[in-house]
Design a protein around this motif. Structure first.
Motif, PDB file in Angstrom:
ATOM      1  N   LEU A  32       0.987  -1.153  -0.020  1.00 40.27           N
ATOM      2  CA  LEU A  32       0.039   0.032  -0.026  1.00 40.27           C
ATOM      3  C   LEU A  32       0.765   1.125  -0.012  1.00 40.27           C
ATOM      4  O   LEU A  32       0.606   2.195  -0.571  1.00 40.27           O
ATOM      5  N   GLY A  33       1.891   1.192   0.826  1.00 37.48           N
ATOM      6  CA  GLY A  33       3.062   2.419   0.943  1.00 37.48           C
ATOM      7  C   GLY A  33       3.722   2.660  -0.572  1.00 37.48           C
ATOM      8  O   GLY A  33       3.856   3.780  -0.838  1.00 37.48           O
ATOM      9  N   GLY A  34       3.953   1.252  -1.050  1.00 39.48           N
ATOM     10  CA  GLY A  34       4.802   1.440  -2.335  1.00 39.48           C
ATOM     11  C   GLY A  34       3.800   1.991  -3.465  1.00 39.48           C
ATOM     12  O   GLY A  34       4.329   2.637  -4.255  1.00 39.48           O
ATOM     13  N   PHE A  35       2.723   1.523  -3.614  1.00 38.61           N
ATOM     14  CA  PHE A  35       1.803   2.014  -4.525  1.00 38.61           C
ATOM     15  C   PHE A  35       1.371   3.567  -4.374  1.00 38.61           C
ATOM     16  O   PHE A  35       1.267   4.540  -5.281  1.00 38.61           O
ATOM     17  N   SER A  36       1.207   3.992  -3.109  1.00 35.05           N
ATOM     18  CA  SER A  36       0.927   5.377  -2.941  1.00 35.05           C
ATOM     19  C   SER A  36       2.215   6.358  -2.927  1.00 35.05           C
ATOM     20  O   SER A  36       2.063   7.503  -3.245  1.00 35.05           O
ATOM     21  N   MET A  37       3.316   5.873  -2.750  1.00 34.78           N
ATOM     22  CA  MET A  37       4.628   6.679  -2.574  1.00 34.78           C
ATOM     23  C   MET A  37       5.728   6.341  -3.162  1.00 34.78           C
ATOM     24  O   MET A  37       6.618   6.977  -3.469  1.00 34.78           O
ATOM     25  N   GLY A  38       5.511   4.969  -3.847  1.00 34.64           N
ATOM     26  CA  GLY A  38       6.568   4.698  -4.741  1.00 34.64           C
ATOM     27  C   GLY A  38       7.590   3.491  -4.212  1.00 34.64           C
ATOM     28  O   GLY A  38       7.523   3.194  -3.116  1.00 34.64           O
ATOM     29  N   PRO A  39       8.605   3.051  -5.062  1.00 32.81           N
ATOM     30  CA  PRO A  39       9.377   1.628  -4.608  1.00 32.81           C
ATOM     31  C   PRO A  39      10.261   2.040  -3.607  1.00 32.81           C
ATOM     32  O   PRO A  39      10.515   1.298  -2.829  1.00 32.81           O
ATOM     33  N   MET A  40      10.917   3.307  -3.702  1.00 33.28           N
ATOM     34  CA  MET A  40      11.669   3.645  -2.411  1.00 33.28           C
ATOM     35  C   MET A  40      11.072   3.609  -1.039  1.00 33.28           C
ATOM     36  O   MET A  40      11.608   3.167  -0.138  1.00 33.28           O
ATOM     37  N   ALA A  41       9.760   4.129  -1.152  1.00 36.91           N
ATOM     38  CA  ALA A  41       8.947   4.041   0.281  1.00 36.91           C
ATOM     39  C   ALA A  41       8.661   2.636   0.661  1.00 36.91           C
ATOM     40  O   ALA A  41       8.840   2.294   1.669  1.00 36.91           O
ATOM     41  N   ALA A  42       8.414   1.566  -0.453  1.00 33.39           N
ATOM     42  CA  ALA A  42       8.109   0.355  -0.096  1.00 33.39           C
ATOM     43  C   ALA A  42       9.504  -0.245   0.600  1.00 33.39           C
ATOM     44  O   ALA A  42       9.565  -0.924   1.537  1.00 33.39           O
ATOM     45  N   VAL A  43      10.602  -0.102  -0.144  1.00 31.16           N
ATOM     46  CA  VAL A  43      12.043  -0.833   0.538  1.00 31.16           C
ATOM     47  C   VAL A  43      12.096   0.037   2.069  1.00 31.16           C
ATOM     48  O   VAL A  43      12.690  -0.773   2.823  1.00 31.16           O
ATOM     49  N   MET A  44      11.917   1.293   2.404  1.00 31.74           N
ATOM     50  CA  MET A  44      11.859   1.858   3.510  1.00 31.74           C
ATOM     51  C   MET A  44      11.193   1.062   4.529  1.00 31.74           C
ATOM     52  O   MET A  44      11.422   0.823   5.531  1.00 31.74           O
ATOM     53  N   ILE A  45       9.819   1.038   4.072  1.00 31.17           N
ATOM     54  CA  ILE A  45       8.907   0.490   4.978  1.00 31.17           C
ATOM     55  C   ILE A  45       9.307  -0.897   5.340  1.00 31.17           C
ATOM     56  O   ILE A  45       9.301  -1.358   6.482  1.00 31.17           O
ATOM     57  N   GLU A  46       9.720  -1.546   4.248  1.00 32.27           N
ATOM     58  CA  GLU A  46      10.226  -3.019   4.496  1.00 32.27           C
ATOM     59  C   GLU A  46      11.183  -3.095   5.631  1.00 32.27           C
ATOM     60  O   GLU A  46      11.116  -4.007   6.598  1.00 32.27           O
ATOM     61  N   PHE A  62       9.800  -7.929  -3.926  1.00 33.71           N
ATOM     62  CA  PHE A  62       8.119  -8.095  -4.416  1.00 33.71           C
ATOM     63  C   PHE A  62       7.570  -6.664  -4.468  1.00 33.71           C
ATOM     64  O   PHE A  62       6.926  -6.488  -5.448  1.00 33.71           O
ATOM     65  N   THR A  63       7.551  -6.056  -3.079  1.00 26.22           N
ATOM     66  CA  THR A  63       6.778  -4.679  -3.364  1.00 26.22           C
ATOM     67  C   THR A  63       7.648  -3.548  -4.149  1.00 26.22           C
ATOM     68  O   THR A  63       6.841  -2.953  -4.872  1.00 26.22           O
ATOM     69  N   ALA A  64       8.783  -3.529  -4.241  1.00 29.27           N
ATOM     70  CA  ALA A  64       9.491  -2.568  -5.009  1.00 29.27           C
ATOM     71  C   ALA A  64       9.240  -2.705  -6.338  1.00 29.27           C
ATOM     72  O   ALA A  64       8.877  -1.944  -7.526  1.00 29.27           O
ATOM     73  N   THR A  65       9.339  -3.976  -6.908  1.00 27.51           N
ATOM     74  CA  THR A  65       8.955  -4.407  -8.297  1.00 27.51           C
ATOM     75  C   THR A  65       7.793  -4.109  -8.625  1.00 27.51           C
ATOM     76  O   THR A  65       7.140  -3.347  -9.657  1.00 27.51           O
ATOM     77  N   ALA A  66       6.605  -4.471  -7.894  1.00 24.64           N
ATOM     78  CA  ALA A  66       5.179  -4.207  -7.945  1.00 24.64           C
ATOM     79  C   ALA A  66       4.851  -2.700  -8.145  1.00 24.64           C
ATOM     80  O   ALA A  66       4.208  -2.245  -8.821  1.00 24.64           O
ATOM     81  N   SER A  67       5.641  -1.859  -7.229  1.00 22.95           N
ATOM     82  CA  SER A  67       5.327  -0.452  -7.077  1.00 22.95           C
ATOM     83  C   SER A  67       6.013   0.407  -8.134  1.00 22.95           C
ATOM     84  O   SER A  67       5.221   1.261  -8.816  1.00 22.95           O
ATOM     85  N   ALA A  68       7.109  -0.370  -8.756  1.00 23.90           N
ATOM     86  CA  ALA A  68       7.841   0.421  -9.839  1.00 23.90           C
ATOM     87  C   ALA A  68       7.322   0.223 -11.156  1.00 23.90           C
ATOM     88  O   ALA A  68       6.965   1.401 -11.739  1.00 23.90           O
TER      89      ALA A  68
END
Length: 199
Positions: A50-64, A94-100
């Motif tokens: 959810l964070g990655g989709f709303s803020m991008g792959p960098m956010a997804a990695v940071m949240i992870e 997983f999340t960064a790829t999907a978000s990107a």
């Protein structure tokens, strides 16, 4: 969302909140019958995605990353940090790829494609990382012969005979099921929480 926005006070606050939610979701974990019991499914990647989709792959990695750090702080590590490292590395892929992919062209179709590709990447990377790093490390740290670990897999699937067939017939299916479940939940929830995430 660009880098400047991610590191803004509002962006960091969202990352913190979603990381906290992910930690809570990590508490609800359970094994799947297709893999040995030390592989447990949890729903924390839902908050990350959810964070990655709303803020991008960098956010997804940071949240992870923050999710796993907070989990170790609050609950400790039952796997000598092996499980946490694996959770971060594979979850981030997983999340960064999907978000990107989603951020390249924001649409329902690209979101579905992103989650599908992310699931495949997670399954492939999970097999390689487990075979070359995680399982050997786990075996060494816990003084558990690899044959014992492989035997746990063989008890579930007779095709498992070595570390690579263990990863092919246990780790890959586990991560595919995980990716499908998280993707379905994200697809059902994202539209409803999107207005909140984009404030």
């Amino acid at each position: 969302m660009n880098t400047k926005t991610v590191f803004s006070p509002k962006g960091m606050a969202k990352i913190g909140i979603l990381s906290g939610l992910a930690v809570v979701l990590m508490l609800f974990e359970f094994p799947l019958p297709i893999a040995p019991s030390f592989y447990k499914l949890d729903f924390s990647e839902l908050a990350v995605l959810l964070g990655g989709f709303s803020m991008g792959p960098m956010a997804a990695v940071m949240i992870e990353a923050l999710k796993n750090i907070l989990n170790v702080i609050f609950t400790g590590s039952g796997t000598a940090y092996v499980g946490e490292f694996a959770n971060f590395a594979i979850g981030a892929l997983f999340t960064a790829t999907a978000s990107a992919i989603y951020h390249h062209n924001k649409s329902k179709k690209s979101a579905i494609i992103g989650m599908a590709v992310g699931t495949v990447v997670m399954a492939a990377a999970g097999a390689i990382v487990n075979a070359l790093v995680m399982l050997p490390m786990y075996s060494t740290l816990y003084n558990m012969p690899m044959d014992v670990i492989i035997g746990m897999g063989s008890a579930i699937c007779s095709w498992i005979e070595d570390i690579w067939t263990f990863c092919l017939f246990a780790v890959v299916p586990f991560n595919i099921v995980k990716g499908i479940i998280i993707s379905i939940l994200t697809a059902l929830i994202y539209k409803h929480v999107s207005p909140i995430l984009h404030r």
